[in-house]
Every structure is written in structure tokens, then in C-alpha cells.
Design an enzyme around this catalytic site. Structure first.
Site, PDB file in Angstrom:
ATOM      1  CG  ASN A   9      -1.787   1.213   1.315  1.00 17.87           C
ATOM      2  OD1 ASN A   9      -1.802   2.038   0.408  1.00 17.87           O
ATOM      3  ND2 ASN A   9      -2.511   1.343   2.421  1.00 17.87           N
ATOM      4  CE  LYS A  11      -0.297   3.164   4.770  1.00 17.93           C
ATOM      5  NZ  LYS A  11      -0.295   3.288   6.229  1.00 17.93           N
ATOM      6  CG  HIS A  97      -5.937   1.921   5.052  1.00 15.58           C
ATOM      7  ND1 HIS A  97      -5.510   2.866   5.958  1.00 15.58           N
ATOM      8  CD2 HIS A  97      -4.941   1.020   4.939  1.00 15.58           C
ATOM      9  CE1 HIS A  97      -4.290   2.550   6.354  1.00 15.58           C
ATOM     10  NE2 HIS A  97      -3.922   1.436   5.758  1.00 15.58           N
ATOM     11  CD  GLU A  99      -3.143   5.441   6.613  1.00 15.28           C
ATOM     12  OE1 GLU A  99      -3.090   5.485   5.371  1.00 15.28           O
ATOM     13  OE2 GLU A  99      -2.263   4.886   7.308  1.00 15.28           O
ATOM     14  CD  GLU A 169      -3.623  -2.375   7.270  1.00 14.45           C
ATOM     15  OE1 GLU A 169      -2.546  -2.651   6.736  1.00 14.45           O
ATOM     16  OE2 GLU A 169      -4.203  -1.305   7.084  1.00 14.45           O
ATOM     17  N   GLY A 175       2.422   2.410  10.888  1.00 10.98           N
ATOM     18  CA  GLY A 175       3.359   3.514  10.743  1.00 10.98           C
ATOM     19  C   GLY A 175       4.069   3.887  12.034  1.00 10.98           C
ATOM     20  N   GLY A 236       2.700  -0.931   4.374  1.00  5.29           N
ATOM     21  CA  GLY A 236       2.799   0.480   4.031  1.00  5.29           C
ATOM     22  C   GLY A 236       4.243   0.890   3.812  1.00  5.29           C
ATOM     23  N   GLY A 237       4.855   1.471   4.838  1.00  5.04           N
ATOM     24  CA  GLY A 237       6.195   2.051   4.722  1.00  5.04           C
ATOM     25  C   GLY A 237       7.233   1.171   4.038  1.00  5.04           C
TER      26      GLY A 237
HETATM   27  P1  13P Z   1       2.870   0.479   7.791  1.00  4.86           P
HETATM   28  O1  13P Z   1       3.377  -0.792   7.160  1.00  4.86           O
HETATM   29  O2  13P Z   1       3.595   1.706   7.319  1.00  4.86           O
HETATM   30  O3  13P Z   1       2.752   0.375   9.269  1.00  4.86           O
HETATM   31  O4  13P Z   1       1.358   0.666   7.224  1.00  4.86           O
HETATM   32  C1  13P Z   1       0.492  -0.378   7.317  1.00  4.86           C
HETATM   33  C2  13P Z   1      -0.687  -0.050   6.504  1.00  4.86           C
HETATM   34  O5  13P Z   1      -1.461   0.828   6.829  1.00  4.86           O
HETATM   35  C3  13P Z   1      -0.888  -0.803   5.251  1.00  4.86           C
HETATM   36  O6  13P Z   1      -2.143  -0.552   4.727  1.00  4.86           O
END
Ligand code: 13P
Length: 253
Positions: A9, A11, A97, A99, A169, A175, A236-237
Site C-alpha cells: 500500500n 498510500k 483502510h 486512514e 491492521e 506507521g 505500508g512504509g
Molecule cells: P505500515 O506498514 O507503514 O505500518 O502501514 C500499514 C498499513 O497501513 C498498510 O495498509
């Protein structure tokens, strides 16, 4: 065997050129996938078409949207419909998600509408669920996540729910560098599979891939993915660093 999935992802990160370079590197470096393994790249809307071209002809590699709207078409300025995604050949969309829930007020009921329209257009939803820190501290996480599933998914038939991927998640792990332990991930994901089994039966629950998301990195992916009910990760990251994501793909069961 259930599908084992490494989903990136991105983002709201990377320019088009950076994204294309990342895709080129990851696709060139990861191990060959077995028939039970899949890789998904959830990229920003403007890059979907370019990403589709990069993965064209590769078995088990998919491009995903990070979101979509709940309506078919019409006067919804700035939104993107599933019909548009379908017209680009996109087969997967991340739905709900945390977010989106937090910054755009997406409710469980609204997400149910998005799930419905995705299924109507044969787009596989990766449905995200997970609790915030206060809920975990109150040890209410099971009830909280069960409620998310009930309100967004439990109107579906068994045939429909089998088409979903679920991503657990925990918000406190996103994050933050604070990964859930493999035991915490396994406990919750086994619980979610039980909830699915109670509603839809064991055979259906056993078919649904449940991913873990929240600070998945190259150095913890092996341990997380070795858990019985962890069928890969939503990342994510670490997904925007080529070597990290390659190692995460290579850690799939
Ligand atoms: P991180 O891997 O950056 O913690 O993010 C997880 C995420 O929100 C994937 O959708």
C-alpha cells in the site's frame, strides 16, 4: 491452500517516475511465485494505468486501487468509480483502510456499500479492519473488530464473502514501528476466522485469506507469515523500499 498475499500500500507517496522505478526493481528481484502466492500493488489512482502496464502478463501479480466510491457514476466530483477501475483492468481495491475511516469518516455501513459495488463489478475488495489503541488497552479488540465485520460484511452470501481478502491492521501498529507480536496477530486472525466460520461455515472461513498489516518489515515478515492464520501482509512504509518489499514477498508461505 489459501492464497498467500504480499500487498503493497503505497498510500500517498512517490512520484510517477519513482513508482515506476520501484515496480521495475521489485518485479525484477522477487522469487518466482507459486500458484498459491500473489503480489498486489495498491498504487495512487493516477498511476493505475502505468502500473497495470508494468505487471501485464505476470501471473499472480495485481494492481489495486487504494479506494473507490460507492456509487456507479454521476455528479460526485473527485471520486473514482469501480466502473472506471474495471475499464483500466484493475481487479482489486483496498476498502476501509483505517486512514479512510479516520480522516474521511468512512463508517462500517458506508463501507458495506463499497464492498457491494466492488463485488458487483468483480473487483476483489481487500477489506481492512482493526482496533485503535484505547480499545486494545481495554481488551475490547475482539468485539470491536467483530462489529466492523458484522456491519460491513455479514449481509453477504457465502459465495460473495469467499471473494474477499481481509486485512487485520491494528491502528496502533500502523506507521509506528510497533508491530503486533506474531502471537497477537495470530490470536486475532484465528478469532476472525472463527467468527467467519460461525457465520459461513468452516469450509468458507478456511478459504478466505486474512492478511496482517502494521509495521510489517523485512525483518519480521518471516515470523508473522509463519503463523497459521496469517496469510501474508498489507504493507505500508516498507512497501516503498524495493529491497524491503522484495524480502517481504520472499517471506510468503
Ligand atoms: P505500515 O506498514 O507503514 O505500518 O502501514 C500499514 C498499513 O497501513 C498498510 O495498509
Amino acid at each position: 491452500m489459501r492464497k498467500q498475499i504480499a500487498a503493497a500500500n503505497w498510500k500517498m507517496n512517490l512520484t510517477l517516475t519513482q513508482g515506476e522505478q520501484l515496480l521495475d526493481t521489485v518485479l525484477a528481484k522477487h522469487h518466482a511465485l507459486t500458484t498459491d502466492q500473489q503480489v498486489v500493488f495498491a498504487v495512487p489512482f493516477p498511476y493505475l494505468q502505468a502500473a497495470q502496464q508494468k505487471v501485464a502478463g505476470r501471473e499472480n501479480v495485481f494492481v489495486a486501487a487504494q479506494n473507490c466510491y460507492s456509487k456507479k457514476s454521476g455528479a460526485y466530483t473527485g471520486e473514482v468509480s469501480v466502473e472506471m477501475l474495471q475499464s483500466l483492468g484493475v481487479q482489486v481495491a483496498v476498502i476501509g483502510h483505517s486512514e479512510r475511516r479516520e480522516y474521511f469518516n468512512e463508517s462500517n455501513r458506508f463501507l458495506a456499500e463499497k464492498i457491494n459495488i466492488c463485488l458487483e463489478y468483480s473487483i476483489t475488495p481487500i477489506f481492512c479492519c482493526g482496533e485503535p489503541l484505547q480499545i486494545r488497552e481495554a481488551i475490547m479488540q475482539n468485539e470491536f473488530v467483530k462489529n466492523q465485520m458484522e456491519e460491513s460484511l455479514f449481509h453477504l452470501s457465502a459465495e460473495q464473502i469467499k471473494k474477499l481478502v481481509i486485512a487485520y491492521e491494528p491502528i496502533w501498529a500502523i506507521g509506528t514501528g510497533k508491530t503486533a507480536t506474531s502471537e497477537q496477530a495470530q490470536d486475532m486472525q484465528a478469532y476472525l476466522r472463527n467468527v467467519l466460520a460461525d457465520k459461513y461455515g468452516d469450509a468458507v472461513a478456511e478459504k478466505i485469506s486474512i492478511l496482517y498489516g502494521g509495521s510489517v518489515k523485512a525483518n519480521n515478515a518471516n515470523e508473522l507469515f509463519s503463523q497459521r492464520d496469517v496469510d501474508g501482509g498489507l504493507v505500508g512504509g516498507a512497501s516503498i523500499i524495493a529491497d524491503e518489499f522484495v524480502a517481504i514477498i520472499n517471506a510468503l508461505k
